[in-house]
Design a protein around this motif. Structure first.
Motif, PDB file in Angstrom:
ATOM      1  N   ASN A 192       0.863  -1.182   0.000  1.00 55.66           N
ATOM      2  CA  ASN A 192       0.000   0.000   0.000  1.00 55.66           C
ATOM      3  C   ASN A 192       0.898   1.230   0.000  1.00 55.66           C
ATOM      4  N   PRO A 193       1.171   1.829  -1.151  1.00 59.02           N
ATOM      5  CA  PRO A 193       2.121   2.950  -1.209  1.00 59.02           C
ATOM      6  C   PRO A 193       1.641   4.190  -0.473  1.00 59.02           C
ATOM      7  N   ALA A 194       0.332   4.273  -0.199  1.00 57.91           N
ATOM      8  CA  ALA A 194      -0.207   5.446   0.492  1.00 57.91           C
ATOM      9  C   ALA A 194      -0.069   5.341   2.007  1.00 57.91           C
ATOM     10  N   SER A 195       0.293   4.161   2.523  1.00 59.67           N
ATOM     11  CA  SER A 195       0.381   4.000   3.974  1.00 59.67           C
ATOM     12  C   SER A 195       1.539   4.798   4.540  1.00 59.67           C
ATOM     13  N   ALA A 196       1.479   5.028   5.868  1.00 58.64           N
ATOM     14  CA  ALA A 196       2.484   5.843   6.567  1.00 58.64           C
ATOM     15  C   ALA A 196       2.609   7.214   5.905  1.00 58.64           C
ATOM     16  N   ASN A 197       1.449   7.834   5.645  1.00 59.51           N
ATOM     17  CA  ASN A 197       1.405   9.160   5.020  1.00 59.51           C
ATOM     18  C   ASN A 197       2.141   9.216   3.694  1.00 59.51           C
ATOM     19  N   GLY A 198       2.096   8.125   2.942  1.00 63.14           N
ATOM     20  CA  GLY A 198       2.704   8.094   1.617  1.00 63.14           C
ATOM     21  C   GLY A 198       4.173   7.723   1.600  1.00 63.14           C
ATOM     22  N   SER A 199       4.781   7.545   2.771  1.00 63.98           N
ATOM     23  CA  SER A 199       6.212   7.257   2.784  1.00 63.98           C
ATOM     24  C   SER A 199       6.521   5.827   2.338  1.00 63.98           C
ATOM     25  N   ALA A 242       6.170  -7.726  -6.522  1.00 61.18           N
ATOM     26  CA  ALA A 242       5.430  -6.729  -5.745  1.00 61.18           C
ATOM     27  C   ALA A 242       4.198  -6.280  -6.514  1.00 61.18           C
ATOM     28  N   LEU A 243       3.075  -6.230  -5.814  1.00 58.01           N
ATOM     29  CA  LEU A 243       1.819  -5.736  -6.363  1.00 58.01           C
ATOM     30  C   LEU A 243       1.408  -4.516  -5.554  1.00 58.01           C
ATOM     31  N   PHE A 244       1.070  -3.417  -6.220  1.00 55.41           N
ATOM     32  CA  PHE A 244       0.793  -2.152  -5.550  1.00 55.41           C
ATOM     33  C   PHE A 244      -0.692  -1.802  -5.634  1.00 55.41           C
ATOM     34  N   SER A 245      -1.257  -1.430  -4.508  1.00 59.11           N
ATOM     35  CA  SER A 245      -2.663  -1.010  -4.513  1.00 59.11           C
ATOM     36  C   SER A 245      -2.773   0.384  -5.112  1.00 59.11           C
ATOM     37  N   VAL A 264       2.291  -8.351   3.497  1.00 60.69           N
ATOM     38  CA  VAL A 264       1.569  -7.079   3.496  1.00 60.69           C
ATOM     39  C   VAL A 264       2.523  -5.966   3.921  1.00 60.69           C
ATOM     40  N   VAL A 265       2.667  -4.966   3.080  1.00 62.83           N
ATOM     41  CA  VAL A 265       3.507  -3.816   3.390  1.00 62.83           C
ATOM     42  C   VAL A 265       2.567  -2.623   3.533  1.00 62.83           C
ATOM     43  N   GLY A 266       2.136  -2.365   4.768  1.00 63.68           N
ATOM     44  CA  GLY A 266       1.151  -1.314   5.006  1.00 63.68           C
ATOM     45  C   GLY A 266       0.680  -1.362   6.437  1.00 63.68           C
ATOM     46  N   GLY A 267      -0.435  -0.714   6.702  1.00 63.49           N
ATOM     47  CA  GLY A 267      -0.957  -0.597   8.054  1.00 63.49           C
ATOM     48  C   GLY A 267      -2.095  -1.555   8.332  1.00 63.49           C
ATOM     49  N   ASP A 268      -2.831  -1.266   9.404  1.00 64.22           N
ATOM     50  CA  ASP A 268      -3.924  -2.142   9.821  1.00 64.22           C
ATOM     51  C   ASP A 268      -5.001  -2.261   8.738  1.00 64.22           C
TER      52      ASP A 268
END
Length: 308
Positions: free
Chosen positions: A15-22, A43-46, A69-73
């Protein structure tokens, strides 16, 4: 030279938008840390909310056996919704959001290098999921899954406010500020909650249905919740005063807020929540709709890599 089969069976769901886009900006660094420790895969990007659900389902259907999963909750929630009930695929988490509530229950580390090691060589734990039927914002009944914590009432509005504002201060500060802002104008509502056939009625600020122990950016809301025992911990939070909140809120981060005279803790495999007025619900920090809601445990419906 063809890649080893284990590499072909791993997918990073980012999720490239997670952690405020970082996460998107730091993906090359994250990927390098993973590859250098022997964790490789495509890698697959949402690209939009809900996209990870589709990507997870497609990856599993295509033969992937490990989804990282590379992202948040919210990212974990989307992936769980894509593969709920499947026994042919596991999930690992490189936590990149601001809340980190899902990983806290399992001791999955925040430090990237340590999280990669868990993803690569951790043990598998089969955990329960919650299946929820509710009223969607667009109208009509909908169904979703949650992996960590669901709730109805004030916390749904808090999650919405926190998600609408910047989380640059971190998950704990963002949710704390949102809690204080929402509580200032919130009024407890009449609710009817049925827990494995036993009913409670009265004015409540919140009903928390916990599979994991943490929500709201680090609040240990249900300290004894076990995510693989086939039951939820259900916390009924009554009509709180401002004094109640100010005295109790700091204790939630230590898990020392219970017992409390205005709270009741129950355990159940099935919960229904209803009342005269629809109230917002939240599932792992997301806000898909309102009450009436019916929540049911799906035992051992998700396989997760945890520290060995």
């Amino acid at each position: 030279m063809p890649r080893p089969q284990w590499q072909l069976s791993t997918r990073f769901l980012v999720n490239p938008a997670s952690a405020n886009g970082s996460t998107g900006r730091r993906w090359p660094e994250i990927h390098h840390a993973a590859v250098s420790r022997g964790l490789e895969g495509d890698a697959l990007f949402s690209e939009r909310p809900g996209h990870l659900t589709e990507l997870a389902r497609e990856a599993a259907d295509g033969g992937a056996t490990l989804l990282v999963v590379v992202g948040g909750d919210g990212s974990v929630n989307e992936v769980a919704n894509g593969i709920a009930g499947r026994t042919d695929v596991e999930v690992a988490v490189l936590a990149r959001g601001t809340g980190w509530d899902f990983v806290r229950t399992y001791g999955i580390p925040h430090r990237l290098e340590d999280a990669v090691e868990v993803a690569r060589s951790g043990r598998t734990r089969e955990i329960d999921l919650g299946r929820v039927r509710y009223r969607a914002w667009r109208g009509g009944e909908a169904e979703s899954w949650f992996a960590n914590v669901a709730s109805a009432g004030m916390s749904g509005a808090i999650a919405e406010r926190a998600n609408e504002t910047t989380k640059a201060l971190g998950g704990k500060a963002s949710y704390l500020l949102a809690t204080l802002a929402v509580f200032a104008r919130w009024r407890a509502s009449m609710l009817r909650v049925t827990v494995d056939g036993e009913t409670r009625e009265g004015r409540m600020h919140d009903v928390v249905v916990a599979n994991g122990r943490y929500f709201g950016g680090g609040m240990m809301i249900c300290p004894d919740a076990s995510p693989d025992d086939g039951r939820f911990d259900v916390l009924l939070i009554g009509d709180l005063t401002k004094r109640d909140l100010l005295l109790t809120l700091p204790k939630t981060y230590r898990g020392s807020h219970l017992p409390h005279p205005k709270a009741e803790l129950l355990r159940a495999a099935k919960v229904t929540i209803d009342g005269p007025q629809p109230l917002p619900i939240q599932l792992d920090g997301e806000q898909p709709g309102t009450t009436p809601a019916e929540l049911e445990v799906a035992p051992r419906a998700l396989r997760v890599r945890v520290p060995a």
